[in-house]
Write an enzyme that holds these catalytic residues in place. Structure first.
Site, short mmCIF file in Angstrom:
data_model
loop_
_atom_site.label_atom_id
_atom_site.label_comp_id
_atom_site.label_asym_id
_atom_site.label_seq_id
_atom_site.Cartn_x
_atom_site.Cartn_y
_atom_site.Cartn_z
N GLY A 27 29.76 -19.92 16.83
CA GLY A 27 28.31 -20.00 16.70
C GLY A 27 27.87 -20.71 15.45
O GLY A 27 26.76 -21.24 15.39
N MET A 28 28.71 -20.75 14.40
CA MET A 28 28.31 -21.35 13.14
C MET A 28 28.74 -22.80 13.01
O MET A 28 28.15 -23.55 12.24
CB MET A 28 28.91 -20.57 11.97
CG MET A 28 28.24 -19.23 11.70
SD MET A 28 29.12 -18.37 10.41
CE MET A 28 29.22 -19.67 9.18
N VAL A 31 35.86 -25.47 13.81
CA VAL A 31 37.02 -25.17 12.97
C VAL A 31 38.06 -26.26 13.21
O VAL A 31 38.35 -26.61 14.36
CB VAL A 31 37.60 -23.79 13.29
CG1 VAL A 31 38.79 -23.49 12.38
CG2 VAL A 31 36.55 -22.71 13.14
N LYS A 46 36.49 -24.68 8.23
CA LYS A 46 35.34 -24.36 9.07
C LYS A 46 34.12 -25.04 8.49
O LYS A 46 33.70 -24.74 7.36
CB LYS A 46 35.12 -22.85 9.15
CG LYS A 46 33.98 -22.49 10.10
CD LYS A 46 34.06 -21.04 10.53
CE LYS A 46 33.10 -20.76 11.68
NZ LYS A 46 33.23 -19.42 12.23
N ASP A 145 28.74 -9.25 12.78
CA ASP A 145 29.07 -9.93 14.04
C ASP A 145 30.48 -9.55 14.48
O ASP A 145 31.33 -10.41 14.72
CB ASP A 145 28.93 -11.44 13.88
CG ASP A 145 28.94 -12.17 15.23
OD1 ASP A 145 28.67 -11.51 16.25
OD2 ASP A 145 29.20 -13.38 15.26
#
Length: 514
Positions: A27-28, A31, A46, A145
């Site tokens: 989601g961010m 990688v 990442k 999360d």
């Protein structure tokens, strides 16, 4: 494979980390496997997607990311992924974390590939994950999360010898940072959690998120591991409350093989009110290792200093905030129906906001309130749950029957048309029937298989098998032989493909007739 994320391949960040390949996406951001050219070692990089419309806002988010990355890098625990470096590449305008490169798979991939592992392995995964989260809780960090995709499994010498690493502590809320402001390192405007395993307070949109939120999420992961079912699938706070309460009540029946202590531990971890759960992951890990501390069966005593629990009216639950599901969780939207024979479920009112003293003070972020005598595990129901009526169940079954009969009729019609073409020596009918059967054969097999395979792959396999049969048998000989060969390979190819690609049934399939 990863689209625009692959554009960084071959580039070097900050003159040190040479990007080699994309190895994952969340989601961010993406990688990558990279080479640390200074130390000559393979690492995982990442790249964080921080998006803002104004330079000042971007600078503020970037500064917050660097503070949280520094806090995450200070975590040193065997069950937390190690962060080696972090920074920002000014030339490319990218912020990134440099982590140890892990070899294995995350728990989400393991569940999708082979389902839940054996009970003793699942409990080991749960304990190790709790210890990793506890390392962050001790320094005032809340993960926010916790989900299978953020629990990485490193394989040992044996298949059941798994070592767990908690990922993505870099997006945590650092207690005490900017008062009560929750630092969200995620794509701008998106929810910083996955609704499939989120806590009730996250679903409600509470400002203060405590370590008890991570305990609930990890309890939901444990529920999935030990029962094979998600405790809830709805992304609306009101429906999620009812599903979670029903799942907690049904845990002894859904997992009769579990020791009573483990059942009680999970039930306490997934209590609706944060004050009724374990205060942090360290207490959760201790309970998993030594046995649960059961919730009192006595009703709570209300005095002048102990206000009774606030019951949330039905209207407020219906107006609760909905959150879009995270794409890498593939959250199903259907709601699992309640089990038969039960007139009521635990009250959704358990999800009312806890009293203010239940949360740590901003001035002392690592101090938690003293443990109080826990109230009853399951208070009386506020109102009966919604339940499908007889007409609705009949209509659902009739609709499924009509769809199956239609698919079978189309399958029979296609082959009847091809057979008529052979009898009438009209090749147009033969070709038309065989071409239609490429779609209708896998469709019929798909329905007879309970709809559990990937129909698109079945059609593709059927098309390839038809072409292979025509190529090897030929069209110059007896058309009946060619047609029989095509029929055989289509049925076999469809059956094998749909069986190999079958997926786990949705939750409502475990309760037929509801």
């Amino acid at each position: 494979m990863y689209g625009i994320a692959g554009l960084l391949t071959g580039r070097t960040l900050c003159g040190r980390y040479r990007i080699e390949a994309v190895v994952g996406r969340g989601g961010m951001g993406a990688v990558y496997r990279a080479l640390d050219e200074r130390l000559g070692r393979a690492v995982a990089v990442k790249v964080i997607g921080i998006v803002a419309h104004e330079p000042a806002e971007h600078a503020r988010l970037q500064a917050r990311f660097l503070r949280e990355a520094r806090a995450a890098a200070a975590l040193h625990h065997p069950n937390v992924v190690a962060i080696h470096d972090f920074g920002a590449d000014e030339e490319l305008g990218l912020d990134f974390l440099v982590m140890e490169l892990l070899h294995g798979e995350d728990l989400a991939m393991r569940l999708a590939r082979s389902g839940p592992p054996p009970t003793h392995v699942s409990l080991s995964i749960l304990r190790q994950a709790a210890r990793g989260l506890a390392a962050g809780h001790r320094v005032g960090m809340v993960h926010r999360d916790v989900k299978p995709g953020n629990l990485f499994l490193l394989e040992g010498d044996h298949a059941d010898d798994l070592h767990v690493r908690v990922l993505d502590f870099g997006i945590a809320q650092v207690a005490g940072d900017e008062g009560a402001t929750a630092a969200q390192l995620t794509e701008y405007g998106r929810a910083p959690f996955s609704p499939a395993y989120a806590s009730p307070e996250q679903m409600r949109g509470d400002d203060r998120i405590t370590p008890a939120s991570d305990v609930f999420s990890l309890g939901a992961v444990g529920y999935h591991l030990l029962t094979g079912l998600r405790p809830f699938t709805a992304t609306d706070a009101g429906r999620m409350a009812m599903e979670a309460a029903e799942s907690v009540r049904m845990l002894p029946e859904r997992a009769p093989h579990l020791p009573r202590a483990v059942v009680e531990t999970l039930q306490r971890a997934m209590a609706a009110n944060p004050a009724q759960r374990f205060r942090d992951a360290a207490e959760f890990a201790e309970a998993l290792s030594t046995g649960a501390t059961p919730l009192s069966s006595e009703p709570p005593v209300h005095t002048a200093t102990t206000p009774p629990p606030v019951r949330t009216p039905r209207a407020s639950l219906a107006a609760a905030v909905s959150v879009e599901p995270s794409p890498d969780d593939e959250t199903r939207m259907q709601m699992p129906p309640p089990a038969r024979g039960h007139a009521s479920i635990p009250a959704p009112a358990m999800y009312a906001p806890p009293p203010a003293h239940a949360y740590p003070s901003a001035a002392a972020p690592t101090a938690y309130p003293a443990a109080a005598a826990p109230p009853a595990a399951y208070p009386p129901a506020a109102y009966p749950p919604p339940r499908a009526g007889a007409m609705r169940r009949f209509a659902r079954g009739l609709w499924q029957f009509i769809i199956t009969c239609t698919a079978l009729a189309l399958f029979v019609g296609a082959w009847a048309l091809a057979s008529m073409g052979v009898t009438a020596e009209d090749t147009r009918w033969v070709y038309a029937g065989a071409a239609a059967a490429i779609l209708f054969t896998p469709l019929a097999v798909h329905r007879l298989n309970g709809g559990r395979g990937r129909l698109g792959l079945g059609v593709a396999a059927c098309m390839l098998a038809t072409g292979g049969a025509v190529y090897y048998v030929g069209t110059d000989g007896d058309p009946a032989i060619t047609l029989a060969a095509v029929f055989g390979v289509q049925v076999v190819a469809s059956f094998i493909t749909l069986r190999l690609t079958r997926r786990r049934l949705p939750l409502d399939a475990y309760h037929p007739g509801t």
